[in-house]
Write an enzyme that holds these catalytic residues in place. Structure first.
Site, PDB file in Angstrom:
ATOM      1  N   SER A 235       0.823  -1.213   0.000  1.00  0.00           N
ATOM      2  CA  SER A 235       0.000   0.000   0.000  1.00  0.00           C
ATOM      3  C   SER A 235       0.858   1.264   0.000  1.00  0.00           C
ATOM      4  CB  SER A 235      -0.952  -0.009   1.204  1.00  0.00           C
ATOM      5  OG  SER A 235      -0.222  -0.164   2.404  1.00  0.00           O
TER       6      SER A 235
ATOM      7  N   ASP B 151      10.657   0.927  -2.118  1.00  0.00           N
ATOM      8  CA  ASP B 151       9.751  -0.150  -1.704  1.00  0.00           C
ATOM      9  C   ASP B 151       9.345   0.057  -0.244  1.00  0.00           C
ATOM     10  OD1 ASP B 151       8.311  -2.505  -1.690  1.00  0.00           O
ATOM     11  OD2 ASP B 151       9.977  -3.786  -2.311  1.00  0.00           O
TER      12      ASP B 151
ATOM     13  N   ALA C 294       8.089  -1.770   3.610  1.00  0.00           N
ATOM     14  CA  ALA C 294       8.632  -2.840   4.465  1.00  0.00           C
ATOM     15  C   ALA C 294       7.628  -3.129   5.576  1.00  0.00           C
ATOM     16  CB  ALA C 294       9.969  -2.417   5.058  1.00  0.00           C
TER      17      ALA C 294
ATOM     18  N   GLU D  12      10.887  -8.756  -5.044  1.00  0.00           N
ATOM     19  CA  GLU D  12      11.379  -7.536  -4.378  1.00  0.00           C
ATOM     20  C   GLU D  12      12.879  -7.644  -4.106  1.00  0.00           C
ATOM     21  OE1 GLU D  12       7.435  -5.930  -2.016  1.00  0.00           O
ATOM     22  OE2 GLU D  12       8.633  -7.480  -1.070  1.00  0.00           O
TER      23      GLU D  12
ATOM     24  N   LYS E 223       6.381   0.786  11.686  1.00  0.00           N
ATOM     25  CA  LYS E 223       7.217  -0.294  11.150  1.00  0.00           C
ATOM     26  C   LYS E 223       8.614  -0.311  11.776  1.00  0.00           C
ATOM     27  CE  LYS E 223       4.080  -1.274   7.919  1.00  0.00           C
ATOM     28  NZ  LYS E 223       4.250  -1.049   6.503  1.00  0.00           N
TER      29      LYS E 223
END
Ligand SMILES: O=C(CO)[C@H](O)[C@H](O)COP(=O)(O)O
EC number: 5.3.1.6
Length: 238
Positions: A30, A83, A85, A105, A123
């Site tokens: 997302s 990217d 995580a 990835e 995160k």
């Protein structure tokens, strides 16, 4: 700032690292999708990039929004991958694969000169492992592979459930046709040792520990975004 706004904040800051003519690895999830949306606006405004998607899901989104794509075979050396995580620690070791795209990835990030992670504060962890570690396996001999992982983990002092990922009634299948065990080991004090050990099991295709791959993380929180570099150095962006 709500969760989506934080993702947008991180994605916006990441966009500043994208330069005209770049060959870009484009992540999955997302947060990465917010990046794709913002990148598409820049492309519509004249920015020239060539993207290599890390999943079929990201490829579809890029095509819908008009981000030019190439395959990794057409563009095997990339300037930058951006990217998301699932977890980031102070040395920029990551857990990835919550979206099931960890293999592509990792291949795409490995083909890139730089990898920038975009994430929100939730995160960031001191020690990886609160998020169950995705381990991509070949469906052939999955019971033997499970036993091998359990034995190996136990030698490293790790125990926990290995849950075969499902998508509703079906076993979840990755873009590469593999399955995923989500391993709830809890805190992983030596992620490097676990990563190396998992790589030695024949049925393990890849795992979600990304170590020494990211050079920068852009972390968005309610008060704005900050950068995180290996060894806890970094700066506030706003
Ligand atoms: O590793 C991933 C997909 O395989 C994603 O980057 C990770 O799951 C984070 O996703 P999100 O931005 O939706 O939280």
């Amino acid at each position: 700032m709500d969760a989506r706004e934080m993702k947008i904040k991180a994605a916006t800051a990441a966009l500043e690292h994208v330069e005209d003519g770049m060959r870009l690895g484009i992540g999955t999830g997302s947060t990465a999708e917010e990046f794709v949306r913002l990148l598409a606006e820049k492309v519509a405004g004249g920015l020239k990039v060539q993207g290599v998607p890390t999943s079929e899901r990201t490829a579809r989104r890029c095509v819908e929004l008009g981000v030019p794509l190439k395959s990794l075979d057409e563009l095997p050396e990339l300037d930058l991958t951006i990217d998301g995580a699932d977890e980031v620690d102070g040395n920029l070791a990551l857990i990835k694969g919550g979206g099931g795209a960890l293999l592509r990835e990792k291949i795409v990030a490995g083909a890139s000169t730089r990898m920038i992670v975009i994430a929100d504060e939730s995160k960031v962890v001191e020690t990886l492992g609160a998020f169950a570690l995705p381990i991509e396996i070949n469906p052939f001999g999955s019971v033997a592979t499970r036993i091998a992982i359990e034995k190996l983990a136990s030698r490293l002092g790790l125990t926990g459930e290995l849950k075969l990922r499902r998508a509703g009634e079906e076993v979840f299948t990755t873009d590469g046709g593999h399955h995923i065990f989500d391993a709830s080991f809890g805190r992983i004090p030596d992620a490097e040792a676990l990563a190396g050990a998992l790589n030695s099991i024949p049925g393990v295709v890849e795992h979600g520990l990304f170590i020494h791959m990211a050079s920068l993380a852009i972390i968005a929180g309610p008060a704005g975004a900050r950068t995180l570099k290996a060894n806890n150095t970094g700066a506030n962006l706003s």
